[in-house]
Scaffold this motif. Sequence first.
Motif, PDB file in Angstrom:
ATOM      1  N   ARG A 187       0.837  -1.205   0.000  1.00  0.00           N
ATOM      2  CA  ARG A 187       0.000   0.000   0.000  1.00  0.00           C
ATOM      3  C   ARG A 187       0.873   1.258   0.000  1.00  0.00           C
ATOM      4  O   ARG A 187       0.585   2.222  -0.704  1.00  0.00           O
ATOM      5  CB  ARG A 187      -0.948  -0.016   1.193  1.00  0.00           C
ATOM      6  N   LYS A 188       1.940   1.238   0.800  1.00  0.00           N
ATOM      7  CA  LYS A 188       2.836   2.400   0.824  1.00  0.00           C
ATOM      8  C   LYS A 188       3.521   2.587  -0.529  1.00  0.00           C
ATOM      9  O   LYS A 188       3.668   3.701  -1.009  1.00  0.00           O
ATOM     10  CB  LYS A 188       3.883   2.265   1.939  1.00  0.00           C
ATOM     11  N   TYR A 189       3.916   1.485  -1.140  1.00  0.00           N
ATOM     12  CA  TYR A 189       4.544   1.542  -2.466  1.00  0.00           C
ATOM     13  C   TYR A 189       3.564   2.183  -3.456  1.00  0.00           C
ATOM     14  O   TYR A 189       3.933   3.069  -4.228  1.00  0.00           O
ATOM     15  CB  TYR A 189       4.943   0.140  -2.923  1.00  0.00           C
ATOM     16  N   PHE A 190       2.318   1.750  -3.423  1.00  0.00           N
ATOM     17  CA  PHE A 190       1.295   2.323  -4.298  1.00  0.00           C
ATOM     18  C   PHE A 190       1.127   3.822  -4.014  1.00  0.00           C
ATOM     19  O   PHE A 190       1.026   4.628  -4.931  1.00  0.00           O
ATOM     20  CB  PHE A 190      -0.045   1.595  -4.101  1.00  0.00           C
ATOM     21  N   CYS A 191       1.115   4.206  -2.761  1.00  0.00           N
ATOM     22  CA  CYS A 191       0.965   5.614  -2.382  1.00  0.00           C
ATOM     23  C   CYS A 191       2.128   6.447  -2.903  1.00  0.00           C
ATOM     24  O   CYS A 191       1.928   7.551  -3.437  1.00  0.00           O
ATOM     25  CB  CYS A 191       0.849   5.754  -0.864  1.00  0.00           C
ATOM     26  N   GLU A 247       7.385  17.728   0.907  1.00  0.00           N
ATOM     27  CA  GLU A 247       7.831  17.051   2.130  1.00  0.00           C
ATOM     28  C   GLU A 247       6.657  16.651   3.018  1.00  0.00           C
ATOM     29  O   GLU A 247       6.641  15.568   3.606  1.00  0.00           O
ATOM     30  CB  GLU A 247       8.804  17.952   2.900  1.00  0.00           C
ATOM     31  N   ARG A 248       5.659  17.526   3.106  1.00  0.00           N
ATOM     32  CA  ARG A 248       4.481  17.230   3.924  1.00  0.00           C
ATOM     33  C   ARG A 248       3.758  15.990   3.390  1.00  0.00           C
ATOM     34  O   ARG A 248       3.378  15.099   4.156  1.00  0.00           O
ATOM     35  CB  ARG A 248       3.537  18.429   3.916  1.00  0.00           C
ATOM     36  N   LEU A 249       3.593  15.918   2.079  1.00  0.00           N
ATOM     37  CA  LEU A 249       2.877  14.781   1.491  1.00  0.00           C
ATOM     38  C   LEU A 249       3.665  13.473   1.623  1.00  0.00           C
ATOM     39  O   LEU A 249       3.089  12.417   1.874  1.00  0.00           O
ATOM     40  CB  LEU A 249       2.547  15.058   0.021  1.00  0.00           C
ATOM     41  N   ILE A 250       4.979  13.553   1.447  1.00  0.00           N
ATOM     42  CA  ILE A 250       5.802  12.339   1.533  1.00  0.00           C
ATOM     43  C   ILE A 250       5.795  11.764   2.949  1.00  0.00           C
ATOM     44  O   ILE A 250       5.939  10.566   3.141  1.00  0.00           O
ATOM     45  CB  ILE A 250       7.239  12.629   1.051  1.00  0.00           C
ATOM     46  N   ALA A 251       5.561  12.598   3.932  1.00  0.00           N
ATOM     47  CA  ALA A 251       5.589  12.153   5.327  1.00  0.00           C
ATOM     48  C   ALA A 251       4.235  11.594   5.779  1.00  0.00           C
ATOM     49  O   ALA A 251       3.933  11.600   6.964  1.00  0.00           O
ATOM     50  CB  ALA A 251       6.010  13.315   6.217  1.00  0.00           C
ATOM     51  N   PHE A 252       3.439  11.075   4.863  1.00  0.00           N
ATOM     52  CA  PHE A 252       2.128  10.546   5.252  1.00  0.00           C
ATOM     53  C   PHE A 252       2.292   9.385   6.232  1.00  0.00           C
ATOM     54  O   PHE A 252       3.277   8.668   6.213  1.00  0.00           O
ATOM     55  CB  PHE A 252       1.323  10.130   4.016  1.00  0.00           C
ATOM     56  N   GLU A 253       1.288   9.236   7.091  1.00  0.00           N
ATOM     57  CA  GLU A 253       1.330   8.194   8.121  1.00  0.00           C
ATOM     58  C   GLU A 253       0.676   6.896   7.660  1.00  0.00           C
ATOM     59  O   GLU A 253       1.079   5.808   8.081  1.00  0.00           O
ATOM     60  CB  GLU A 253       0.638   8.702   9.394  1.00  0.00           C
ATOM     61  N   PHE A 310      -4.239  10.169   1.335  1.00  0.00           N
ATOM     62  CA  PHE A 310      -5.328  10.568   0.451  1.00  0.00           C
ATOM     63  C   PHE A 310      -6.005  11.857   0.935  1.00  0.00           C
ATOM     64  O   PHE A 310      -6.367  12.710   0.137  1.00  0.00           O
ATOM     65  CB  PHE A 310      -6.344   9.435   0.282  1.00  0.00           C
ATOM     66  N   VAL A 311      -6.152  12.016   2.244  1.00  0.00           N
ATOM     67  CA  VAL A 311      -6.733  13.248   2.789  1.00  0.00           C
ATOM     68  C   VAL A 311      -5.828  14.432   2.450  1.00  0.00           C
ATOM     69  O   VAL A 311      -6.285  15.475   1.968  1.00  0.00           O
ATOM     70  CB  VAL A 311      -6.953  13.124   4.315  1.00  0.00           C
ATOM     71  N   MET A 312      -4.519  14.283   2.701  1.00  0.00           N
ATOM     72  CA  MET A 312      -3.577  15.375   2.408  1.00  0.00           C
ATOM     73  C   MET A 312      -3.519  15.655   0.909  1.00  0.00           C
ATOM     74  O   MET A 312      -3.461  16.814   0.490  1.00  0.00           O
ATOM     75  CB  MET A 312      -2.180  15.023   2.928  1.00  0.00           C
ATOM     76  N   LEU A 313      -3.548  14.618   0.104  1.00  0.00           N
ATOM     77  CA  LEU A 313      -3.491  14.779  -1.349  1.00  0.00           C
ATOM     78  C   LEU A 313      -4.730  15.526  -1.851  1.00  0.00           C
ATOM     79  O   LEU A 313      -4.620  16.426  -2.676  1.00  0.00           O
ATOM     80  CB  LEU A 313      -3.366  13.407  -2.021  1.00  0.00           C
ATOM     81  N   ARG A 314      -5.887  15.164  -1.326  1.00  0.00           N
ATOM     82  CA  ARG A 314      -7.128  15.844  -1.697  1.00  0.00           C
ATOM     83  C   ARG A 314      -7.037  17.335  -1.358  1.00  0.00           C
ATOM     84  O   ARG A 314      -7.420  18.190  -2.146  1.00  0.00           O
ATOM     85  CB  ARG A 314      -8.303  15.190  -0.976  1.00  0.00           C
ATOM     86  N   GLN A 315      -6.504  17.659  -0.177  1.00  0.00           N
ATOM     87  CA  GLN A 315      -6.356  19.059   0.235  1.00  0.00           C
ATOM     88  C   GLN A 315      -5.372  19.784  -0.686  1.00  0.00           C
ATOM     89  O   GLN A 315      -5.610  20.921  -1.103  1.00  0.00           O
ATOM     90  CB  GLN A 315      -5.866  19.141   1.679  1.00  0.00           C
ATOM     91  N   SER A 316      -4.273  19.126  -0.993  1.00  0.00           N
ATOM     92  CA  SER A 316      -3.261  19.723  -1.850  1.00  0.00           C
ATOM     93  C   SER A 316      -3.819  20.007  -3.251  1.00  0.00           C
ATOM     94  O   SER A 316      -3.572  21.063  -3.837  1.00  0.00           O
ATOM     95  CB  SER A 316      -2.042  18.799  -1.946  1.00  0.00           C
TER      96      SER A 316
END
Length: 173
Positions: free
Chosen positions: A5-9, A32-38, A44-50
Amino acid sequence: SEAGRKYFCYNLLNVYFSALRREMRTNDAETERLIAFESPGHMFVMLRQSIAVSCRSSSDGDKNTDNQMRDKLLKYVDENYCDTALCLISAADYMETSIYVVSRLFKEATGRGFKEYITEKRLEKACDLLVTTKDSISIISGKVGFENPTYFSTLFKMQYGIPPVQYRKNSNG
């Protein structure tokens, strides 16, 4: 698996960042903020906001880009309307975009369709040449971008109500 899943992300983020680079809208802090997803859900939440922020900021940039493209397109057409090869496809190739974008930009800029505008410009130039030169109708039709003198004469008569020969006679007294 979690690793899958992380690889896909990360692959999805790579595609997103590539698109941003093409649009010249890169932001190191956002990257950097997006790459540091938990987790994938968090990403997906951060990506949608971005994407939402990017879309809002790009709408203003798109207006400027459209204006620049319209100016470039009109200049190209005004410099090349007598070229028999000028058409929607050649303009799109020059603009490095689709014929649909060129058609839309042209309609927005002139209020007329591409072909209609070119034909009017060519006929206006033909009127000038009929009055200021002694060139034959065939030569004039070629000079203004028509490959077929008969087609030129037909369009001319439709536009002005008289054939080119008569227009020349009436203009020269």
